[in-house]
Design a protein around this motif. Structure first.
Motif, PDB file in Angstrom:
ATOM      1  N   VAL A 169      10.902 -33.463 -15.630  1.00 33.44           N
ATOM      2  CA  VAL A 169      12.122 -33.912 -16.297  1.00 33.44           C
ATOM      3  C   VAL A 169      12.627 -32.836 -17.250  1.00 33.44           C
ATOM      4  CG1 VAL A 169      13.076 -35.601 -17.929  1.00 33.44           C
ATOM      5  CG2 VAL A 169      11.572 -36.355 -16.073  1.00 33.44           C
ATOM      6  N   ASP A 170      11.725 -32.278 -18.070  1.00 33.88           N
ATOM      7  CA  ASP A 170      12.104 -31.327 -19.110  1.00 33.88           C
ATOM      8  C   ASP A 170      10.879 -30.487 -19.449  1.00 33.88           C
ATOM      9  OD1 ASP A 170      13.112 -30.029 -21.384  1.00 33.88           O
ATOM     10  OD2 ASP A 170      12.658 -31.736 -22.695  1.00 33.88           O
ATOM     11  N   THR A 171      11.025 -29.172 -19.419  1.00 30.53           N
ATOM     12  CA  THR A 171       9.887 -28.292 -19.698  1.00 30.53           C
ATOM     13  C   THR A 171       9.793 -27.884 -21.165  1.00 30.53           C
ATOM     14  OG1 THR A 171      11.226 -26.370 -19.070  1.00 30.53           O
ATOM     15  CG2 THR A 171       9.850 -27.364 -17.358  1.00 30.53           C
ATOM     16  N   LEU A 229      13.295 -28.619 -35.817  1.00 31.91           N
ATOM     17  CA  LEU A 229      13.844 -29.867 -35.304  1.00 31.91           C
ATOM     18  C   LEU A 229      14.541 -29.565 -33.988  1.00 31.91           C
ATOM     19  CD1 LEU A 229      14.717 -32.857 -35.480  1.00 31.91           C
ATOM     20  CD2 LEU A 229      16.773 -32.054 -36.661  1.00 31.91           C
ATOM     21  N   ASP A 230      14.120 -30.218 -32.912  1.00 35.00           N
ATOM     22  CA  ASP A 230      14.804 -30.111 -31.626  1.00 35.00           C
ATOM     23  C   ASP A 230      15.745 -31.293 -31.442  1.00 35.00           C
ATOM     24  OD1 ASP A 230      13.731 -27.737 -30.785  1.00 35.00           O
ATOM     25  OD2 ASP A 230      12.513 -28.581 -29.171  1.00 35.00           O
ATOM     26  N   ILE A 231      16.968 -30.995 -30.985  1.00 34.66           N
ATOM     27  CA  ILE A 231      17.943 -32.014 -30.605  1.00 34.66           C
ATOM     28  C   ILE A 231      18.193 -31.813 -29.117  1.00 34.66           C
ATOM     29  CG2 ILE A 231      20.257 -32.948 -31.026  1.00 34.66           C
ATOM     30  CD1 ILE A 231      20.020 -31.218 -33.744  1.00 34.66           C
ATOM     31  N   LEU A 232      17.743 -32.778 -28.303  1.00 37.05           N
ATOM     32  CA  LEU A 232      17.739 -32.599 -26.850  1.00 37.05           C
ATOM     33  C   LEU A 232      18.635 -33.632 -26.181  1.00 37.05           C
ATOM     34  CD1 LEU A 232      14.361 -32.828 -27.822  1.00 37.05           C
ATOM     35  CD2 LEU A 232      14.315 -31.313 -25.852  1.00 37.05           C
ATOM     36  N   GLY A 233      19.314 -33.186 -25.125  1.00 38.98           N
ATOM     37  CA  GLY A 233      20.085 -34.097 -24.304  1.00 38.98           C
ATOM     38  C   GLY A 233      19.890 -33.792 -22.832  1.00 38.98           C
ATOM     39  N   ARG A 234      19.881 -34.842 -22.001  1.00 44.15           N
ATOM     40  CA  ARG A 234      19.714 -34.645 -20.560  1.00 44.15           C
ATOM     41  C   ARG A 234      20.372 -35.786 -19.794  1.00 44.15           C
ATOM     42  NH1 ARG A 234      16.208 -38.269 -18.290  1.00 44.15           N
ATOM     43  NH2 ARG A 234      16.345 -37.123 -16.340  1.00 44.15           N
ATOM     44  N   PRO A 235      20.751 -35.524 -18.530  1.00 42.49           N
ATOM     45  CA  PRO A 235      20.865 -34.206 -17.890  1.00 42.49           C
ATOM     46  C   PRO A 235      22.225 -33.583 -18.203  1.00 42.49           C
ATOM     47  CG  PRO A 235      21.336 -35.926 -16.301  1.00 42.49           C
ATOM     48  CD  PRO A 235      21.027 -36.628 -17.599  1.00 42.49           C
ATOM     49  N   VAL A 236      22.225 -32.304 -18.484  1.00 40.27           N
ATOM     50  CA  VAL A 236      23.465 -31.585 -18.792  1.00 40.27           C
ATOM     51  C   VAL A 236      23.787 -30.677 -17.614  1.00 40.27           C
ATOM     52  CG1 VAL A 236      24.606 -29.972 -20.344  1.00 40.27           C
ATOM     53  CG2 VAL A 236      23.007 -31.673 -21.267  1.00 40.27           C
ATOM     54  N   LEU A 269       2.146 -34.366 -18.899  1.00 38.68           N
ATOM     55  CA  LEU A 269       2.724 -35.567 -19.500  1.00 38.68           C
ATOM     56  C   LEU A 269       4.026 -35.233 -20.223  1.00 38.68           C
ATOM     57  CD1 LEU A 269      -0.525 -37.234 -20.868  1.00 38.68           C
ATOM     58  CD2 LEU A 269       1.017 -38.225 -19.161  1.00 38.68           C
ATOM     59  N   VAL A 270       4.034 -34.125 -20.942  1.00 41.07           N
ATOM     60  CA  VAL A 270       5.240 -33.709 -21.673  1.00 41.07           C
ATOM     61  C   VAL A 270       6.364 -33.362 -20.705  1.00 41.07           C
ATOM     62  CG1 VAL A 270       6.174 -31.853 -23.101  1.00 41.07           C
ATOM     63  CG2 VAL A 270       4.091 -33.035 -23.794  1.00 41.07           C
ATOM     64  N   ALA A 271       6.037 -32.681 -19.614  1.00 42.64           N
ATOM     65  CA  ALA A 271       7.072 -32.288 -18.647  1.00 42.64           C
ATOM     66  C   ALA A 271       7.703 -33.480 -17.954  1.00 42.64           C
ATOM     67  CB  ALA A 271       6.479 -31.343 -17.599  1.00 42.64           C
ATOM     68  N   GLY A 272       7.040 -34.620 -17.994  1.00 45.32           N
ATOM     69  CA  GLY A 272       7.559 -35.818 -17.338  1.00 45.32           C
ATOM     70  C   GLY A 272       8.558 -36.606 -18.165  1.00 45.32           C
ATOM     71  N   GLY A 273       8.872 -36.131 -19.367  1.00 47.85           N
ATOM     72  CA  GLY A 273       9.833 -36.819 -20.223  1.00 47.85           C
ATOM     73  C   GLY A 273      10.642 -35.824 -21.028  1.00 47.85           C
ATOM     74  N   LEU A 274      11.439 -36.324 -21.962  1.00 45.50           N
ATOM     75  CA  LEU A 274      12.330 -35.477 -22.750  1.00 45.50           C
ATOM     76  C   LEU A 274      11.699 -35.156 -24.096  1.00 45.50           C
ATOM     77  CD1 LEU A 274      15.153 -34.148 -22.889  1.00 45.50           C
ATOM     78  CD2 LEU A 274      15.984 -36.256 -23.959  1.00 45.50           C
ATOM     79  N   GLY A 275      11.528 -33.861 -24.387  1.00 46.55           N
ATOM     80  CA  GLY A 275      11.008 -33.444 -25.671  1.00 46.55           C
ATOM     81  C   GLY A 275       9.572 -32.987 -25.625  1.00 46.55           C
ATOM     82  N   SER A 276       9.138 -32.325 -26.717  1.00 47.93           N
ATOM     83  CA  SER A 276       7.856 -31.627 -26.729  1.00 47.93           C
ATOM     84  C   SER A 276       6.652 -32.535 -26.918  1.00 47.93           C
ATOM     85  CB  SER A 276       7.863 -30.570 -27.843  1.00 47.93           C
ATOM     86  OG  SER A 276       8.167 -31.159 -29.091  1.00 47.93           O
ATOM     87  N   ASP A 277       6.871 -33.850 -27.098  1.00 51.71           N
ATOM     88  CA  ASP A 277       5.738 -34.771 -27.190  1.00 51.71           C
ATOM     89  C   ASP A 277       5.861 -35.935 -26.216  1.00 51.71           C
ATOM     90  OD1 ASP A 277       7.898 -35.980 -28.414  1.00 51.71           O
ATOM     91  OD2 ASP A 277       6.694 -36.962 -29.958  1.00 51.71           O
ATOM     92  N   ALA A 278       6.797 -35.856 -25.293  1.00 54.32           N
ATOM     93  CA  ALA A 278       7.042 -36.968 -24.359  1.00 54.32           C
ATOM     94  C   ALA A 278       5.800 -37.260 -23.528  1.00 54.32           C
ATOM     95  CB  ALA A 278       8.211 -36.624 -23.438  1.00 54.32           C
ATOM     96  N   GLY A 279       5.492 -38.531 -23.372  1.00 54.41           N
ATOM     97  CA  GLY A 279       4.420 -38.940 -22.479  1.00 54.41           C
ATOM     98  C   GLY A 279       3.031 -38.908 -23.057  1.00 54.41           C
ATOM     99  N   ALA A 338       4.302 -24.295 -33.794  1.00 52.59           N
ATOM    100  CA  ALA A 338       3.366 -25.015 -34.651  1.00 52.59           C
ATOM    101  C   ALA A 338       3.688 -26.505 -34.627  1.00 52.59           C
ATOM    102  CB  ALA A 338       3.399 -24.472 -36.081  1.00 52.59           C
ATOM    103  N   GLY A 339       4.959 -26.860 -34.812  1.00 51.88           N
ATOM    104  CA  GLY A 339       5.341 -28.270 -34.865  1.00 51.88           C
ATOM    105  C   GLY A 339       5.010 -29.032 -33.599  1.00 51.88           C
ATOM    106  N   GLY A 340       5.319 -28.438 -32.444  1.00 53.93           N
ATOM    107  CA  GLY A 340       5.019 -29.098 -31.181  1.00 53.93           C
ATOM    108  C   GLY A 340       3.530 -29.239 -30.946  1.00 53.93           C
ATOM    109  N   VAL A 341       2.748 -28.306 -31.492  1.00 54.20           N
ATOM    110  CA  VAL A 341       1.294 -28.370 -31.353  1.00 54.20           C
ATOM    111  C   VAL A 341       0.720 -29.470 -32.241  1.00 54.20           C
ATOM    112  CG1 VAL A 341      -0.868 -27.106 -31.713  1.00 54.20           C
ATOM    113  CG2 VAL A 341       1.102 -25.948 -30.681  1.00 54.20           C
ATOM    114  N   VAL A 342       1.126 -29.483 -33.528  1.00 53.28           N
ATOM    115  CA  VAL A 342       0.506 -30.427 -34.461  1.00 53.28           C
ATOM    116  C   VAL A 342       0.828 -31.870 -34.102  1.00 53.28           C
ATOM    117  CG1 VAL A 342       2.296 -30.623 -36.268  1.00 53.28           C
ATOM    118  CG2 VAL A 342      -0.124 -30.637 -36.893  1.00 53.28           C
ATOM    119  N   VAL A 343       2.033 -32.129 -33.585  1.00 50.47           N
ATOM    120  CA  VAL A 343       2.382 -33.488 -33.169  1.00 50.47           C
ATOM    121  C   VAL A 343       1.450 -33.966 -32.058  1.00 50.47           C
ATOM    122  CG1 VAL A 343       4.145 -34.805 -31.935  1.00 50.47           C
ATOM    123  CG2 VAL A 343       4.776 -33.476 -33.946  1.00 50.47           C
ATOM    124  N   ASN A 344       1.195 -33.092 -31.112  1.00 51.91           N
ATOM    125  CA  ASN A 344       0.353 -33.497 -29.986  1.00 51.91           C
ATOM    126  C   ASN A 344      -1.134 -33.526 -30.332  1.00 51.91           C
ATOM    127  OD1 ASN A 344       2.172 -34.098 -27.754  1.00 51.91           O
ATOM    128  ND2 ASN A 344       2.820 -31.970 -27.954  1.00 51.91           N
TER     129      ASN A 344
END
Length: 318
Positions: free
Chosen positions: A253-255, A16-23, A289-299, A46-52
């Motif tokens: 936005v977020d890598t 589980l990722d808990i993300l905040g921006r910009p810090v 697409l992911v780098a353009g938003g917050l989190g590992s499935d953004a965009g 694995a989790g970030g892969v299966v979601v996408n």
């Protein structure tokens, strides 16, 4: 051939990722700093892969472990809502779900605070083996943070996947020179080895994608696909194929999870039988697409949306 209808089985690290921006700074004492956005996401190699892969339309099986806590409820619930088969996810009593707090800086950097948890205790049980190995593509992700699975057990898993005729893809996390002892024995059973160039260099002691690729191909990998950050991606096959594909121009936005997103895109490309260059460009589109938003499935919305995004980026390049 798959009998359960899964296109990909994704084994390994679920977080589980808990993300905040910009810090920009952590407040002193008990003070408060206001930020623009906070998200919870299913993440990990694995989790970030299966979601996408699920968002890209693949029938996806999640194979890993969470605890019996509120974090697990979110992780399982989020995957269920995406249509991911979570029947192979273990819920372990008395152990917390692995989780990370990420403070995302304005430039996209993401210093992390990680709680090791259920993923350290995960093993692929005999009861789940037939289901986990049934999909035509088997991804193992998270070596380096899978305490029980790392080492000989991972060799057994990938070896069995190959014995059953599966295409195997592999990525890791927290790589260092020490991680090489866990990774190198796996490579003879890996069809697509997909670390970042920094990870590839740290483990091999080599510099640059060409020398790193030679090192890992000599160790038994069939194909190396290195992500190069802003420099794009590099593909090297044992058949002599060499490709360097530039990155797309985007506002970052977020890598977080970009490597996992690339893996998911490349797996989708394999599923759709794209040629290597087209596959890399598609995978880079998912990562962008992911780098353009917050989190590992953004965009990431769908396969067709990603194809359109990639086509627009290529058209802009002329």
């Amino acid at each position: 051939m798959s009998t359960t209808g899964h296109d990909v089985s994704v084994i390994g690290l679920y977080i589980l990722d808990i993300l905040g921006r910009p810090v920009t700074r952590i407040p002193e004492r008990g003070n408060v700093e206001f930020i623009d956005e906070i998200r919870l996401t299913v993440a990990g190699t694995a989790g970030g892969v299966v979601v996408n892969t699920a968002k890209l339309g693949l029938k996806s099986l999640a194979v890993g472990a969470v605890g019996e806590d509120e974090k697990a409820d979110f992780v399982i619930g989020a995957m269920d809502r995406l249509g991911i088969d979570t029947s192979a996810m273990q819920r372990l009593d008395g152990i917390p779900t692995s989780a990370t707090i990420l403070n995302v800086r304005p430039n996209g950097d993401r210093p992390a605070l990680h709680q090791r948890g259920a993923s350290d205790h995960f093993d692929l049980t005999a009861e789940l083996a037939d289901k986990a190995f049934d999909a035509p593509i088997v991804h193992l992700g998270g070596t380096g943070l899978l305490k029980r699975l790392d080492g000989p057990r991972s060799v057994e898993i990938l070896k069995e996947a190959k014995r059953r005729g599966r295409t195997t893809t592999f990525d890791l996390i927290a790589a260092s020179a020490e991680t090489a002892r866990l990774v190198l024995p796996l490579l003879p059973y890996v069809d697509y080895f997909m670390p970042s160039i920094e990870e590839a260099q740290d483990m091999s002691g080599q510099k640059g994608p060409e020398d790193c690729a030679k090192f890992y191909l000599d160790q038994g990998a069939s194909t190396c696909v290195f992500t190069l950050g802003g420099d794009g991606a590099y593909y090297a096959g044992a058949d002599g194929t060499r490709l360097k594909v530039p990155a797309y121009r985007i506002d970052v936005v977020d890598t977080t999870g970009c490597g996992d997103a690339f893996d998911a895109g490349f797996i989708a490309a394999l599923h759709h039988r794209m040629d290597p260059e087209t596959g890399i460009r598609f995978a880079q589109g998912v990562a962008a697409l992911v780098a353009g938003g917050l989190g590992s499935d953004a965009g990431v919305i769908s396969f067709e949306h990603t194809k359109d995004f990639v086509a627009a980026k290529l058209a802009a390049l002329g």
